[in-house]
Design an enzyme around this catalytic site. Structure first.
Site, PDB file in Angstrom:
ATOM      1  N   TYR A  43     -17.399 -29.641 -48.243  1.00 32.99           N
ATOM      2  CA  TYR A  43     -17.832 -30.158 -46.732  1.00 32.99           C
ATOM      3  C   TYR A  43     -19.192 -30.598 -47.379  1.00 32.99           C
ATOM      4  O   TYR A  43     -19.996 -29.777 -48.471  1.00 32.99           O
ATOM      5  CB  TYR A  43     -17.534 -29.824 -45.405  1.00 32.99           C
ATOM      6  CG  TYR A  43     -18.595 -28.199 -45.603  1.00 32.99           C
ATOM      7  CD1 TYR A  43     -20.026 -28.068 -45.668  1.00 32.99           C
ATOM      8  CD2 TYR A  43     -18.576 -26.941 -46.743  1.00 32.99           C
ATOM      9  CE1 TYR A  43     -20.574 -26.572 -45.434  1.00 32.99           C
ATOM     10  CE2 TYR A  43     -18.382 -26.261 -46.547  1.00 32.99           C
ATOM     11  CZ  TYR A  43     -19.829 -25.608 -46.440  1.00 32.99           C
ATOM     12  OH  TYR A  43     -20.397 -24.678 -46.031  1.00 32.99           O
ATOM     13  N   LYS A  61     -18.161 -26.377 -52.580  1.00 33.73           N
ATOM     14  CA  LYS A  61     -18.334 -26.381 -51.040  1.00 33.73           C
ATOM     15  C   LYS A  61     -17.336 -26.153 -50.373  1.00 33.73           C
ATOM     16  O   LYS A  61     -17.468 -27.769 -50.114  1.00 33.73           O
ATOM     17  CB  LYS A  61     -19.302 -27.067 -51.043  1.00 33.73           C
ATOM     18  CG  LYS A  61     -20.251 -26.663 -49.752  1.00 33.73           C
ATOM     19  CD  LYS A  61     -21.777 -27.733 -49.792  1.00 33.73           C
ATOM     20  CE  LYS A  61     -22.488 -27.154 -48.556  1.00 33.73           C
ATOM     21  NZ  LYS A  61     -22.996 -25.501 -48.497  1.00 33.73           N
ATOM     22  N   GLU A  68     -25.294 -14.710 -53.387  1.00 35.24           N
ATOM     23  CA  GLU A  68     -26.527 -15.261 -53.082  1.00 35.24           C
ATOM     24  C   GLU A  68     -26.176 -14.930 -51.438  1.00 35.24           C
ATOM     25  O   GLU A  68     -25.497 -14.035 -51.251  1.00 35.24           O
ATOM     26  CB  GLU A  68     -26.073 -16.904 -52.676  1.00 35.24           C
ATOM     27  CG  GLU A  68     -24.461 -17.212 -53.149  1.00 35.24           C
ATOM     28  CD  GLU A  68     -23.885 -18.123 -53.464  1.00 35.24           C
ATOM     29  OE1 GLU A  68     -24.747 -19.158 -53.368  1.00 35.24           O
ATOM     30  OE2 GLU A  68     -22.441 -18.466 -53.000  1.00 35.24           O
ATOM     31  N   LEU A 100     -22.942 -21.864 -55.485  1.00 34.72           N
ATOM     32  CA  LEU A 100     -24.028 -22.911 -54.944  1.00 34.72           C
ATOM     33  C   LEU A 100     -24.723 -23.446 -55.271  1.00 34.72           C
ATOM     34  O   LEU A 100     -25.460 -23.283 -55.262  1.00 34.72           O
ATOM     35  CB  LEU A 100     -23.778 -23.141 -53.773  1.00 34.72           C
ATOM     36  CG  LEU A 100     -23.414 -24.552 -52.415  1.00 34.72           C
ATOM     37  CD1 LEU A 100     -21.885 -24.947 -53.190  1.00 34.72           C
ATOM     38  CD2 LEU A 100     -23.893 -24.841 -51.834  1.00 34.72           C
TER      39      LEU A 100
END
Length: 287
Positions: A33, A151, A183, A207
């Protein structure tokens, strides 16, 4: 008002949109996505999101069902049909529905990917109160799978991390692996020490944030020093300031971690300046 959404080539009222129960995103989290922000009716960083989408699909061997030009046209049409001035466009592409459940991938020649897009109306998206007050985070163990650079829709643990933070009276969680911060649950993490911006280097551990790339570029253009390396929670607690970046939060200051105030406990100068630069430049470049 009922939203207009996009499902496999059709613009539909959200109440009429359907996806098969055999879709592999539903059964296997087999999909990717992107989320693109809209400010003033324009898409922010669309090219970056389109390139990352292409990479995510390639890494999972999901064929590209639409060109970048087609996707841009769909984004723009949804923004127009739903009257979005400030908000988000969510895009999801899955491996599709083979008609039954199986661990083996279906034949891409006979199983078309599922494409879904919808908008979220967020008036005043760039004027979030958290940008003025800063957010509080906790640290949690990072137990996600090893390909965080893709992702995917595998978001259960990040969702659990958000809920852990809420239960602790905080806003978000920073995930920690082998002693270093990877993260946030839905953002990239940074600290600032002695004027130097420190953030984890790109790898499969995090990411590859589109907002991250833009913010670091703007920081270097503004003659700010950037160091890409892992940092620890103790370093974060001793930092002068901290912040996160994401497509929907832009640049948001972090003022507390695990109950310890960062710096003065208020949003720092570097984070505030970077947010200002990012929003100014992104609005100019919006499509």
């Amino acid at each position: 008002m009922t939203r207009t959404v996009y499902v496999n080539g059709e613009y539909l009222p959200e109440t009429e949109a359907k996806v098969s129960i055999f879709d592999r995103a539903f059964l296997m989290a087999d999909g990717v996505y992107e989320v693109t922000s809209v400010l003033g009716g324009k898409l922010i960083d669309f090219d970056g999101h389109a390139k990352r989408l292409k990479r995510s699909l390639s890494e999972l061997d999901i064929r590209e069902p639409l060109t970048t030009e087609d996707l841009l046209a769909i984004h723009r049409e949804l923004v127009a049909r739903n009257g979005i001035e400030d908000g988000l466009v969510y895009l999801q592409i899955t491996r599709g529905s083979p008609g039954d459940r199986d661990f083996a991938f279906p034949d891409p020649e006979t199983c078309a990917p599922t494409v879904v897009l919808f908008t979220q109306n967020k008036p005043g998206l760039a004027d979030s109160p958290s940008a003025r007050t800063g957010i509080k985070v906790i640290s949690i163990e990072d137990i996600r799978w090893g390909r965080r650079d893709i992702k995917t829709v595998q978001l259960l643990y990040p969702s659990m991390g958000k809920m852990m933070a809420k239960k602790a009276g905080c806003d978000d969680a920073w995930m920690v692996e082998d002693g270093a911060v990877t993260e946030g649950t839905s953002n990239n993490a940074y600290i600032v020490k002695g004027g130097k911006i420190i953030t984890r280097n790109l790898s499969s551990d995090i990411l590859h944030g589109i907002t991250r790339a833009a913010v670091l570029r703007f920081a270097r253009e503004a003659q700010m020093e950037v160091e890409e390396r892992p940092f620890t929670i103790d370093e974060a607690k001793a930092a002068d300031e901290a912040f996160v970046t994401s497509a929907s939060a832009f640049v948001t200051p972090v003022v507390e971690i695990d109950g310890s105030a960062i710096g003065t406990g208020t949003p720092g100068r570097v984070a505030q300046r970077l947010r200002e630069i990012y929003l100014d430049e992104s609005r100019k470049a919006g499509v």
